[in-house]
Write an enzyme that holds these catalytic residues in place. Sequence first.
Site, PDB file in Angstrom:
ATOM      1  CG  ASP A   1      -1.371   7.462   0.462  1.00 44.90           C
ATOM      2  OD1 ASP A   1      -0.274   7.945   0.115  1.00 44.90           O
ATOM      3  OD2 ASP A   1      -2.396   7.536  -0.231  1.00 44.90           O
TER       4      ASP A   1
ATOM      5  CB  CYS B   1     -14.161  -0.114  -9.501  1.00 40.97           C
ATOM      6  SG  CYS B   1     -13.196   0.230  -8.007  1.00 40.97           S
TER       7      CYS B   1
ATOM      8  CG  ASP C   1      -1.681   1.219   1.435  1.00 40.65           C
ATOM      9  OD1 ASP C   1      -2.426   1.575   0.511  1.00 40.65           O
ATOM     10  OD2 ASP C   1      -1.560   1.854   2.501  1.00 40.65           O
TER      11      ASP C   1
ATOM     12  CG  ASP D   1      -2.896   9.316   4.507  1.00 45.30           C
ATOM     13  OD1 ASP D   1      -2.841   9.521   3.276  1.00 45.30           O
ATOM     14  OD2 ASP D   1      -3.964   9.290   5.143  1.00 45.30           O
TER      15      ASP D   1
ATOM     16  CB  CYS E   1      -8.278   1.905  -7.335  1.00 46.02           C
ATOM     17  SG  CYS E   1     -10.075   2.099  -7.397  1.00 46.02           S
TER      18      CYS E   1
END
Length: 170
Positions: free
Chosen positions: A6, A89, A4, A12, A81
């Site tokens: 963030d 989605c 991942d 983040d 994404c």
Amino acid sequence: MLFDRDDTLIRDVPYNGRPELVEPVPGAARALELLRTHGVRLGVVTNQSGIRRGLLTAEQARAVNARVAELLGPFDVWEMCPHAPGDGCGCRKPRPGMLLSAVSRLGVRAAETVMIGDIGADMGAAAAAGCRGVLVPTSVTLPAEVEAAPAVAADLPGAVLLALRTEGRP
């Protein structure tokens, strides 16, 4: 190995479209260098709903990704994404779409792949894709997400070492 972005690789900054705000988490560069030394292929899978919400552009998100690579070294695959949670989605974590695409592009099997992230959606995507998951909790990680995680590490370097050990590497 998939990450991942963030709060896993970098601090983040919500809906960040400004590369100058990118700050790696402690130990990230060292952990990634260890993986590269072992010949591990690396990918990033990141939900960026700020694009769909109109808070940043895809170009800005790619500029942030480029800054991550500038600071932490190259990644073999990037998956992003741009959809909002309600869009339905198949790529937005916890759905497996980005992970399956990354695994395919890397030319590896999902069962041989580890996903490292900071929240339950990362672990859910890992499980749905058939990858192993390692959670690195932060202040936003829910206690239930920690309890449900297949493996937990205190920090990113610890997660990388745990993943390497489970693969039988030193």
